[in-house]
Design a protein around this motif. Structure first.
Motif, PDB file in Angstrom:
ATOM      1  N   UNK A 548     -13.846  13.510 -30.174  1.00 50.12           N
ATOM      2  CA  UNK A 548     -13.640  12.342 -29.212  1.00 50.12           C
ATOM      3  C   UNK A 548     -13.057  11.394 -29.022  1.00 50.12           C
ATOM      4  N   UNK A 549     -12.550  11.248 -30.066  1.00 45.18           N
ATOM      5  CA  UNK A 549     -10.828  10.397 -29.585  1.00 45.18           C
ATOM      6  C   UNK A 549      -9.259  10.699 -28.865  1.00 45.18           C
ATOM      7  N   UNK A 550      -9.802  12.412 -29.483  1.00 45.53           N
ATOM      8  CA  UNK A 550      -8.560  13.279 -28.856  1.00 45.53           C
ATOM      9  C   UNK A 550      -9.461  13.486 -27.342  1.00 45.53           C
ATOM     10  N   UNK A 551     -10.146  14.214 -27.162  1.00 48.19           N
ATOM     11  CA  UNK A 551     -10.608  14.236 -25.794  1.00 48.19           C
ATOM     12  C   UNK A 551     -10.632  13.072 -24.859  1.00 48.19           C
ATOM     13  N   UNK A 552     -10.787  12.138 -25.251  1.00 49.92           N
ATOM     14  CA  UNK A 552     -10.508  10.460 -24.281  1.00 49.92           C
ATOM     15  C   UNK A 552      -9.544  10.719 -23.512  1.00 49.92           C
ATOM     16  N   UNK A 553      -7.257  11.426 -24.381  1.00 49.36           N
ATOM     17  CA  UNK A 553      -6.781  10.733 -24.058  1.00 49.36           C
ATOM     18  C   UNK A 553      -6.266  11.341 -22.774  1.00 49.36           C
ATOM     19  N   UNK A 554      -7.350  13.060 -22.049  1.00 50.32           N
ATOM     20  CA  UNK A 554      -7.340  13.579 -21.248  1.00 50.32           C
ATOM     21  C   UNK A 554      -5.973  14.844 -21.578  1.00 50.32           C
ATOM     22  N   UNK A 555      -6.211  15.420 -20.544  1.00 53.41           N
ATOM     23  CA  UNK A 555      -5.114  16.386 -20.796  1.00 53.41           C
ATOM     24  C   UNK A 555      -3.420  15.726 -20.715  1.00 53.41           C
ATOM     25  N   UNK A 556      -3.330  15.113 -20.280  1.00 53.49           N
ATOM     26  CA  UNK A 556      -1.904  14.643 -20.062  1.00 53.49           C
ATOM     27  C   UNK A 556      -1.477  13.466 -20.591  1.00 53.49           C
ATOM     28  N   UNK A 557      -2.492  12.901 -21.847  1.00 50.22           N
ATOM     29  CA  UNK A 557      -2.500  11.685 -22.698  1.00 50.22           C
ATOM     30  C   UNK A 557      -1.960  12.514 -23.918  1.00 50.22           C
ATOM     31  N   UNK A 558      -2.370  13.904 -23.529  1.00 50.95           N
ATOM     32  CA  UNK A 558      -2.320  14.843 -24.996  1.00 50.95           C
ATOM     33  C   UNK A 558      -1.338  15.726 -24.821  1.00 50.95           C
ATOM     34  N   UNK A 559      -0.873  16.038 -23.739  1.00 49.68           N
ATOM     35  CA  UNK A 559       0.518  16.345 -23.369  1.00 49.68           C
ATOM     36  C   UNK A 559       2.008  15.603 -24.010  1.00 49.68           C
ATOM     37  N   UNK A 560       1.471  13.963 -23.176  1.00 49.77           N
ATOM     38  CA  UNK A 560       2.659  12.884 -23.111  1.00 49.77           C
ATOM     39  C   UNK A 560       2.327  12.664 -24.531  1.00 49.77           C
ATOM     40  N   UNK A 561       1.135  12.216 -25.144  1.00 49.19           N
ATOM     41  CA  UNK A 561       1.532  11.549 -26.443  1.00 49.19           C
ATOM     42  C   UNK A 561       1.245  12.650 -27.307  1.00 49.19           C
ATOM     43  N   UNK A 562       0.556  14.170 -27.354  1.00 50.26           N
ATOM     44  CA  UNK A 562       0.561  15.205 -29.155  1.00 50.26           C
ATOM     45  C   UNK A 562       1.458  15.696 -28.540  1.00 50.26           C
ATOM     46  N   UNK A 563       1.330  16.657 -27.799  1.00 52.15           N
ATOM     47  CA  UNK A 563       2.080  18.036 -27.459  1.00 52.15           C
ATOM     48  C   UNK A 563       3.698  18.025 -28.042  1.00 52.15           C
ATOM     49  N   UNK A 564       4.315  17.118 -26.280  1.00 55.33           N
ATOM     50  CA  UNK A 564       5.895  17.014 -26.330  1.00 55.33           C
ATOM     51  C   UNK A 564       5.821  15.865 -27.967  1.00 55.33           C
ATOM     52  N   UNK A 565       5.566  15.516 -28.502  1.00 48.76           N
ATOM     53  CA  UNK A 565       6.238  14.778 -30.189  1.00 48.76           C
ATOM     54  C   UNK A 565       5.800  15.937 -30.820  1.00 48.76           C
ATOM     55  N   UNK A 566       4.960  16.427 -30.859  1.00 45.90           N
ATOM     56  CA  UNK A 566       4.755  17.546 -31.573  1.00 45.90           C
ATOM     57  C   UNK A 566       6.164  18.513 -31.873  1.00 45.90           C
ATOM     58  N   UNK A 567       6.274  19.066 -30.274  1.00 49.39           N
ATOM     59  CA  UNK A 567       7.674  19.805 -30.895  1.00 49.39           C
ATOM     60  C   UNK A 567       9.062  19.444 -30.701  1.00 49.39           C
ATOM     61  N   UNK A 568       8.716  18.499 -30.496  1.00 51.03           N
ATOM     62  CA  UNK A 568      10.004  17.542 -31.109  1.00 51.03           C
ATOM     63  C   UNK A 568      10.575  17.252 -31.953  1.00 51.03           C
ATOM     64  N   UNK A 569       9.123  16.927 -32.930  1.00 49.40           N
ATOM     65  CA  UNK A 569       9.248  16.583 -34.440  1.00 49.40           C
ATOM     66  C   UNK A 569       9.637  18.004 -35.565  1.00 49.40           C
TER      67      UNK A 569
END
Length: 590
Positions: A548-569
Motif C-alpha cells: 500500500x505504501x508503494x502504490x500510494x506513490x503512483x507511477x510518477x513517484x515510483x519512477x522518480x523516487x524508485x526506478x531511476x535511483x535504483x538504476x543509478x545505484x
C-alpha cells in the motif's frame, strides 16, 4: 537464564517478547522487566502532551508481527501508541513478566559470573519507597532499555535567574512539564530549541492565542512534513487523501540491499540523494533549506540526510515562514507546496518569530540575542523581547547511575559491537540507544534485540564488516548516536543472516513480495521473510500494508523516487564490483 530488562517502554517490551520467542533448550531465556513507573509505555506515556502525535508512520513504527489495521491513519497520537503497546504486551502475554513500581538502584558484577541487580518497590503512589526493603536478583544477562529521554537537559544562560524576580515572575520550565496549550494562552512565550518538541510547542502556542511566540534555534534545522503530497504543479494539485509517509520513501534495492563495500564506505548514496533532493525542493517549493522552509536553514556543510535528524513536526512552518517567504507569483503557479489548512481558530496574520538562542537575560527580563548574519537574527535584533514563559525544549540526557562504577560497565557510547554491546561484555546490551535521521527507534530496538540474541548464540557472521551507518557529525557535536535508519537496519539483518536475497525472495515468496522488497523501505517485516527469525506473518504484511505504501506513490513517484535511483545505484555498484575485481586481480587487497 535469567535476563533482567530495565525499562518497560517499546524497547523493553520487544526485548522481552523476542527473548521468550527465541528461548530453547540451549538458551532457556527467562526475562523479567523492571519498570519504576506505574504503567508501561515509557516516554510515550510520561512525556506526552495535548495533541502530541508520532512523526514516524505506523508502517515503520509497528513491530514486525503485531500490526495495526490497514484502515488506521498513518500517524498515531501518543495515546493511541500507548494503547498499541498495551495491546502488544497483552497479545504476547508479557504482563506477567513485568514488575511495575520497581526501581533498579544498583547493578554490579557477580564474581561468580553474571550480575547482581539491587532494586526496591515503590508504594502505591509510585513516588516513595519508604519502608520498602532493598531486594536483589541474580541475572545472567542484563538489557538496559531506559531510553534516550530520561534526564532533562537544560543549558545555562546567564541572567536566567532574573526572570524569577520579574512581576509577575516569569515561568521557566523544561518541555517535559508542558501538558496543554492553555498554559500559553494570552502569554508572551519563548521556546528554546527547534527539535520536534520545540516545533510542536511553537504551533500549540500560536493556536492557544499567545500574544507573542519566539522560537530560538542554536544552528538551524531541516524541516519536512511527516507525509508528502500537498504539491501544486501548473494548477494541478497532488493532494490525494492517502499521503505518502516520508519514512517509507527510501527504497531498498542498491541503497541497502546489494551495496558494494566501497560504495557503502564512501557514503556516496547519501550525498547523491541530498544533491537531488535539494534541487527537487527548489523546483517544487522555491527553497533548498527544507521542504517549504524559508528560514532557519542549516550550514551548507550540515544540510542533508547524511548529517542531521530530519524535523518532521511541520505544523508551525506556516507561522515561521510568514515574515520570510517571498516568491514570484509565476514561479508559485508553476509549482508550490500547499500548507495544510488551518484548524480553528484561524490566525492568518500571526507569525512565530525565529531567533538565535539568547546569550543572556537582563535584570529587567529582556532577552539579549547575538549579532549574527542569519536572517532570523537580523530581524529580531533590537526588539524588546521580554517573555512571560520560557520553555527549554532542549532535549534530554541519559542516566546510567545504576551501573556500579567499580564493575567497569560500558555505556552506550562504548558499545563497540553495532552500538549494542561491548566486546568482552556481551552479557550486557543497550537496546534503543541510537536515533535515526529519518525513521523510528522501536523497530530499530526490535532488530537490535534479534542481533543480540544471535550474538549470544554465536550465530552472527564473523568478522563483522565495518560500520557505515553513522550520521556524519563533527567531533564536537553534542549528539553522536545518530544513524541512517535504512543502512543500520540492513546491516544488522546481514549480520544475522536475515537480509533476503533477490533470487531467494522470488523463489520462496513470489514476484509480488520481491517487487515490494525492491521498492519498499527498510521495514522490519522484510527481515523476517527468511533467516533465523522467519515469521509466517511477514509475507502477508509485505503484500498488503507495505504494498500500500508503494502504490500510494503512483507511477510518477515510483519512477522518480524508485526506478531511476535504483538504476543509478545499481550501475554505481556494478562499476565498484568491476573495479574491485580488477584491483584484486592486480594484487590489491580485497
Amino acid at each position: 537464564m535469567k535476563v533482567v530488562i530495565i525499562g518497560a517502554g517499546p524497547a523493553g517490551l520487544v526485548a522481552c517478547k523476542s527473548l521468550l520467542e527465541n528461548a530453547d533448550d540451549a538458551y532457556p531465556f527467562d526475562p523479567v522487566v523492571l519498570e519504576q513507573e506505574t504503567a508501561i509505555g515509557g516516554t510515550f506515556r510520561y512525556r506526552s502532551y495535548e495533541n502530541a502525535a508520532l512523526v514516524s508512520s505506523k508502517q515503520l513504527t509497528s513491530f514486525s508481527d503485531f500490526r495495526l489495521p490497514l484502515s488506521h491513519p498513518d500517524h498515531l497520537t501518543l495515546e493511541e501508541y500507548v494503547e498499541y503497546l498495551e495491546a502488544y504486551a497483552q497479545h504476547f502475554d508479557l504482563n506477567k513478566r513485568i514488575q511495575l513500581k520497581t526501581k533498579v538502584l544498583n547493578v554490579r558484577r557477580d564474581p561468580k559470573g553474571g550480575h547482581i541487580v539491587s532494586y526496591t518497590r515503590f508504594d502505591g503512589s509510585g513516588t516513595s519507597n519508604r519502608g520498602s526493603a532493598i531486594q536483589t536478583m541474580h541475572a545472567q544477562y542484563l538489557i538496559v532499555c531506559t531510553g534516550l529521554h530520561v534526564i532533562p537537559s537544560i543549558p545555562s544562560i546567564p541572567g536566567v535567574e532574573h526572570l524569577a524576580a520579574q512581576t509577575p515572575p516569569v515561568k521557566v520550565f523544561h518541555s517535559h512539564e508542558y501538558k496543554t496549550r492553555s498554559q500559553f494562552e494570552g502569554k508572551r512565550v519563548m521556546i528554546l530549541g527547534t527539535g520536534e518538541t520545540g516545533m510542536d510547542l511553537a504551533y500549540e502556542s500560536a493556536k492557544a492565542g499567545a500574544k507573542e511566540v519566539v522560537l530560538c534555534t542554536r544552528a538551524g534545522f531541516l524541516s519536512f512534513p511527516k507525509a508528502l503530497n500537498d504539491f501544486e504543479v501548473l494548477g494541478y494539485r497532488f493532494d490525494d487523501e492517502k499521503k505518502v509517509p516520508i519514512d517509507s520513501l527510501i527504497t531498498n534495492l542498491a541503497e541497502t540491499a546489494y551495496v558494494h563495500p566501497w560504495v557503502a564506505a564512501s557514503h556516496i548514496r547519501w550525498f547523491v540523494s541530498d544533491f537531488v533532493i535539494k534541487r527537487l525542493l527548489w523546483v517544487l517549493t522555491g527553497t533548498q533549506a527544507g521542504c517549504n522552509q524559508w528560514v532557519g536553514e542549516l550550514e551548507p556543510e550540515r544540510l542533508g540526510r547524511a548529517y542531521v535528524f530530519l524535523n518532521k513536526s511541520h505544523k508551525a512552518m506556516p507561522y515561521i515562514n510568514r515574515p520570510f517567504r517571498k516568491r514570484a507569483p509565476l514561479l508559485d503557479y508553476m509549482s508550490r507546496y500547499m500548507d495544510p489548512p488551518e484548524d480553528s481558530p484561524p490566525q492568518t496574520d500571526f507569525a512565530v518569530d525565529l531567533a538565535p538562542f539568547p546569550t543572556s537575560f537582563l535584570p529587567n527580563g529582556r532577552a539579549v540575542f547575538p549579532n549574527l548574519e542569519r536572517k532570523d537574527a537580523k530581524r529580531i535584533m533590537g526588539r524588546d523581547i521580554r517573555p512571560e514563559i520560557v520553555v527549554f525544549a532542549t532535549g534530554y540526557q541519559q542516566d546510567f547511575s545504576m551501573l556500579d562504577p567499580e564493575s567497569n560497565y560500558p555505556t552506550p557510547d562504548q558499545a563497540s559491537i553495532r552500538n549494542i554491546t561491548r566486546e568482552g561484555d556481551e552479557d550486557i546490551a543497550f537496546i534503543g540507544f541510537v536515533r535515526p535521521g529519518v525513521g523510528a527507534i522501536p523497530p530499530i530496538a526490535e532488530m537490535q534485540t534479534l542481533f543480540w540474541i544471535s550474538l549470544i548464540k554465536g550465530q552472527v557472521r564473523q568478522p563483522l564488516p565495518p560500520a557505515h551507518y553513522h550520521l556524519l557529525v563533527k567531533e564536537s557535536a553534542r549528539i553522536k548516536y545518530g544513524v541512517d535508519h535504512s543502512t543500520y537496519m540492513s546491516t544488522l539483518a546481514k549480520d544475522i543472516g536475515a537480509a533476503p536475497g533477490l533470487w531467494q525472495t522470488w523463489w520462496e515468496h513470489g514476484a509480488h513480495v520481491l517487487l515490494c522488497y525492491c521498492f519498499g523501505a527498510a521495514f522490519t517485516s522484510f527481515y523476517r521473510l527468511t533467516g533465523p527469525y522467519k515469521s509466517p506473518l511477514a509475507p502477508e504484511v509485505v503484500k498488503t500494508e507495505i504494498w500500500d505504501t508503494i502504490t500510494r506513490r503512483g507511477w510518477v513517484g515510483n519512477i522518480v523516487m524508485g526506478l531511476i535511483p535504483m538504476i543509478f545505484y545499481l550501475s554505481l555498484n556494478s562499476l565498484a564490483y568491476v573495479a574491485a575485481t580488477v584491483w584484486v586481480a592486480c594484487g590489491g587487497d580485497s
